[in-house]
Write an enzyme that holds these catalytic residues in place. Sequence first.
Site, PDB file in Angstrom:
ATOM      1  N   SER A 108      -3.131  27.338   5.829  1.00 32.07           N
ATOM      2  CA  SER A 108      -3.784  28.011   6.947  1.00 32.07           C
ATOM      3  C   SER A 108      -4.024  27.068   8.121  1.00 32.07           C
ATOM      4  O   SER A 108      -3.099  26.508   8.678  1.00 32.07           O
ATOM      5  CB  SER A 108      -5.083  28.654   6.457  1.00 32.07           C
ATOM      6  OG  SER A 108      -5.657  29.472   7.444  1.00 32.07           O
ATOM      7  N   ASP A 167      -3.553  30.446  14.244  1.00 28.53           N
ATOM      8  CA  ASP A 167      -3.606  29.266  13.384  1.00 28.53           C
ATOM      9  C   ASP A 167      -2.261  29.102  12.689  1.00 28.53           C
ATOM     10  O   ASP A 167      -1.320  29.847  12.940  1.00 28.53           O
ATOM     11  CB  ASP A 167      -4.761  29.364  12.378  1.00 28.53           C
ATOM     12  CG  ASP A 167      -4.550  30.461  11.342  1.00 28.53           C
ATOM     13  OD1 ASP A 167      -3.785  31.404  11.618  1.00 28.53           O
ATOM     14  OD2 ASP A 167      -5.159  30.378  10.251  1.00 28.53           O
ATOM     15  N   ASP A 212      -0.896  29.714   9.822  1.00 30.61           N
ATOM     16  CA  ASP A 212      -0.213  30.767   9.074  1.00 30.61           C
ATOM     17  C   ASP A 212      -0.344  32.136   9.713  1.00 30.61           C
ATOM     18  O   ASP A 212       0.130  33.132   9.169  1.00 30.61           O
ATOM     19  CB  ASP A 212      -0.690  30.799   7.619  1.00 30.61           C
ATOM     20  CG  ASP A 212      -2.103  31.340   7.462  1.00 30.61           C
ATOM     21  OD1 ASP A 212      -2.907  31.190   8.403  1.00 30.61           O
ATOM     22  OD2 ASP A 212      -2.411  31.900   6.393  1.00 30.61           O
ATOM     23  N   ASP A 220      -2.920  34.211  10.433  1.00 36.75           N
ATOM     24  CA  ASP A 220      -3.868  35.269  10.096  1.00 36.75           C
ATOM     25  C   ASP A 220      -5.163  35.180  10.910  1.00 36.75           C
ATOM     26  O   ASP A 220      -6.056  36.009  10.745  1.00 36.75           O
ATOM     27  CB  ASP A 220      -4.175  35.295   8.591  1.00 36.75           C
ATOM     28  CG  ASP A 220      -4.836  34.020   8.077  1.00 36.75           C
ATOM     29  OD1 ASP A 220      -5.047  33.080   8.871  1.00 36.75           O
ATOM     30  OD2 ASP A 220      -5.129  33.957   6.864  1.00 36.75           O
TER      31      ASP A 220
END
EC number: 5.4.2.10
Length: 446
Positions: free
Chosen positions: A104, A241, A243, A245
């Site tokens: 993440s 960010d 990833d 999400d």
Amino acid sequence: MTRKYFGTDGIRGQVGQGVITPQFFMQLGWAVGKVLAERHADGGGLVLIGKDTRISGYMFESALEAGLIAAGVDVGLLGPMPTPAIAYLTRTFQASAGIVISASHNPFRDNGIKLFNTQGVKLADDVEAAIEHQVDRPMVTAERLGKARRVPDAEGRYIEFCKGTLPWGFSLAGLTIVVDCANGATYNVAPKVFSELGAEVIAISTHPDGENINLNCGSTKLNNLQKQVLESHADIGIAFDGDGDRVQFVDERGEVVDGDQLLFIIAAHQQRHGGGCSGVVGTQMSNFGFELALEALKIPFERAKVGDRYVIEAMNNNGWKLGGESSGHIVCADVTTTGDGIIAALQVLRALNAEAQTLYELKQRMQKMPQVMVNVPVKRKLNLDENDMVQTAIAEAEQRMEGQGRVLLRPSGTEPVIRVMVEGQQHGMVSQLAHELAEVVGRATS
């Protein structure tokens, strides 16, 4: 429920430390495959694997692939894709599961996994428990090996899905948008979504090299985005960010618009133009001003523990379709199953279009209370509720605010820190109390 490997957001850690090794990932892939085979009539079916852009992702992708194939499961390789895209594609392909290799918003040295079930939501506790039990068993070769294949049209499918969450004919023509992709999983997808909707897109942080993911860019480091918005006289800046999400915005004046403000804009639009907003789930960290602004619009609000797992759980319990965190992890359950930075951004842009206002103007409808958070590194675990020194300091801080603020201390679920948050009406006092409490926590954990 105590988990040996899984945390509230999957498995995460520094590469080469603990279980974040190729050997463990291969064993984990085998365990996932064995559990799926036991629970699915087709023997485990298809598992999709996606990843972000960090350099270790290729190594772990291969390890997971080997473990899954050894368990007799077929594998679809998606390559670098946002986490919510894997959730969507898992549903679309009716796969048995989807696996995301990502840490993440963490630096490139970290990595981990998140798992989605066939509906594109995170695995239930009993499934995670079954996988953990299987991980510790000896790995054996399956009688029937699975097969792996690349999924060539994954990107196009997801782009069309994102655009399809907006009304027919919706256009971003006339808007200049700076998009910061954090050198992460959205680097190739996000700019195309906004440009295909008609916006003039200035894309930054779109050249991943395996080590620059989240490095001084993206939703956790907004300075470059703010600078670019002002220099290019853009209407809006959007940052994801690593990833994809989470999302944060920057308005035309270069001011940050965080997840609480974005959630309020979406909720207010639904209340006025979308047939009403049934309710919103925030977290313990959500700004009190957010709660008051929703109350003024007669929109129910509930706080959950920090973590999208708990937000979604509270949304399901209440039958609500909107929730999220101040970090920008926003779940729009009327259109998708998990937090999705691109989807949330499009919902904000839809609200701006309907109100015919700038982002700066629209965010004024919610007045944030001053909130200061200090991350305190910890060397050992600390039970905050049972530490007299910490509890005395909290009581004194609350007394000094005379009921016009709140204090929250909580261990991070992803980092070895305790987050000290103080919120109140006077920024000077809030900042002073937060740092004083942080010093107390630091002494208690030293």
